[in-house]
Design an enzyme around this catalytic site. Structure first.
Site, PDB file in Angstrom:
ATOM      1  N   MET A 198      24.923 154.439  13.158  1.00  8.67           N
ATOM      2  CA  MET A 198      26.198 154.035  14.362  1.00  8.67           C
ATOM      3  C   MET A 198      25.359 153.667  15.591  1.00  8.67           C
ATOM      4  SD  MET A 198      28.757 156.597  16.150  1.00  8.67           S
ATOM      5  CE  MET A 198      27.605 157.936  16.835  1.00  8.67           C
ATOM      6  N   CYS A 199      25.684 152.512  16.168  1.00  7.65           N
ATOM      7  CA  CYS A 199      24.900 152.116  17.282  1.00  7.65           C
ATOM      8  C   CYS A 199      25.809 151.582  18.483  1.00  7.65           C
ATOM      9  CB  CYS A 199      24.230 150.763  17.017  1.00  7.65           C
ATOM     10  SG  CYS A 199      22.680 151.410  15.920  1.00  7.65           S
ATOM     11  N   GLY A 200      25.564 151.415  19.681  1.00  7.08           N
ATOM     12  CA  GLY A 200      26.498 150.873  20.557  1.00  7.08           C
ATOM     13  C   GLY A 200      26.148 149.419  21.120  1.00  7.08           C
ATOM     14  N   ARG A 213      26.443 157.119  21.099  1.00  5.29           N
ATOM     15  CA  ARG A 213      26.677 155.905  19.974  1.00  5.29           C
ATOM     16  C   ARG A 213      25.046 155.684  19.429  1.00  5.29           C
ATOM     17  NH1 ARG A 213      31.193 154.243  17.825  1.00  5.29           N
ATOM     18  NH2 ARG A 213      30.046 152.875  16.558  1.00  5.29           N
TER      19      ARG A 213
END
Length: 297
Positions: A1-3, A32
């Site tokens: 999960m990244c932003g 995130r």
């Protein structure tokens, strides 16, 4: 999960606010991706090219720049920001400078090259990274950013996004590619070189290769729908452009907003709420397997 965040300004009057607006968006995506962060800013250019360098600290960079000036027999324009430095060199000297750095200072990474693009990234909370490099004080036409949660590799600066494999070209990515090792070997045979084992760097290299072969950014991304296997959301920057692409399943979150003044992207809507005029913006979720692209001329 990244932003992921991105901001493309249509209205030149907003250019002095690019860094402050992008900084607010980036920090909002901290949960995130709290382990590292990075961003690319497309700002002012010069007569030559800008190389963004990264080392363990300013002393290393200052020593290298001083020695480089002796090698070139001329002064080098330099702006130091924490562990990074942006140096300006004549276009015809770029290859020589990169070869000299590799031979004499292998501990220094060349993070990006271009006329207008600068990339900064480090391990740490996004707010801390943004403050270290004074993102809020930067001006420009567009920028993209990424907050990383490392789920498949170590927490290192080399694993942080954006990745750049071409002049004024960069990519941030949320997702995972399953065929990046095989594709890396194909691209290496085409002359590309990679600094990490990260799948995102392969995606960036693929787009650079397609555009080097004559594709537009839009065409390169459309080809990626065929050749890149996995799930992904890409936000891409070029010298004059900004583009977004989601894979055909589109399992990663994404939202966009457009007004007469800007186009903005965020992994979540809350990254966009601080933008001017957001209440009147056209807010939408980008469709799967559809390229969204904007250009400044």
């Amino acid at each position: 999960m990244c932003g992921i965040v991105g901001l493309f300004l249509k209205n030149p009057k907003l250019e002095p606010q690019l860094g402050s607006l992008l900084s607010g968006m980036l920090v909002t995506m901290t949960d995130r991706g709290p382990d590292s962060a990075g961003f690319a800013i497309y700002g002012s250019g010069n007569a030559g090219v800008k190389l963004t360098l990264r080392a363990t600290g300013r002393a290393v960079l200052s020593e290298a720049v001083a020695a480089l000036e002796g090698e070139l027999g001329r002064g080098v324009e330099v702006v130091e920001r924490d562990t990074h430095a942006v140096i300006g060199v004549p276009e015809e000297a770029e290859t020589r400078v990169r070869a000299w750095l590799a031979a004499n200072h292998p501990e220094i990474d060349v993070v990006s090259v271009g006329r207008v693009m600068e990339i900064y990234k480090e391990v740490g909370l996004p707010g801390e990274v943004a403050e270290r490099f004074d993102l809020a004080g930067m001006h420009g036409t567009h920028g993209i950013g990424h907050t990383r949660m490392a789920t498949e590799s170590a927490v290192t600066t080399n694993g942080a996004h954006p990745f750049s494999t071409g002049a004024d070209e960069c990519l941030v990515h949320n997702g995972s590619l399953s065929n990046h090792n095989g594709l890396r070997r194909v691209l290496q045979r085409e002359g590309l070189r990679f600094a990490t084992q990260n799948d995102t760097e392969v995606a960036a290299g693929y787009l650079s290769w397609r555009m080097r072969e004559g594709d537009s950014l839009k065409q390169a991304l459309e080809a990626g729908l065929r050749d890149l296997d996995g799930f992904f959301t890409f936000v891409v920057g070029t010298r004059t452009g900004f583009a977004v692409l989601r894979d055909p399943i589109a399992c990663k979150p994404a939202v966009m907003a457009e007004t007469d003044d800007y186009v903005a992207f965020g992994s979540e809507y809350r990254a966009l709420v601080g933008l001017p005029g957001i209440a009147a913006a056209r807010v939408f979720e980008p469709e799967p397997a559809t390229v969204y692209a904007w250009e400044r001329h």
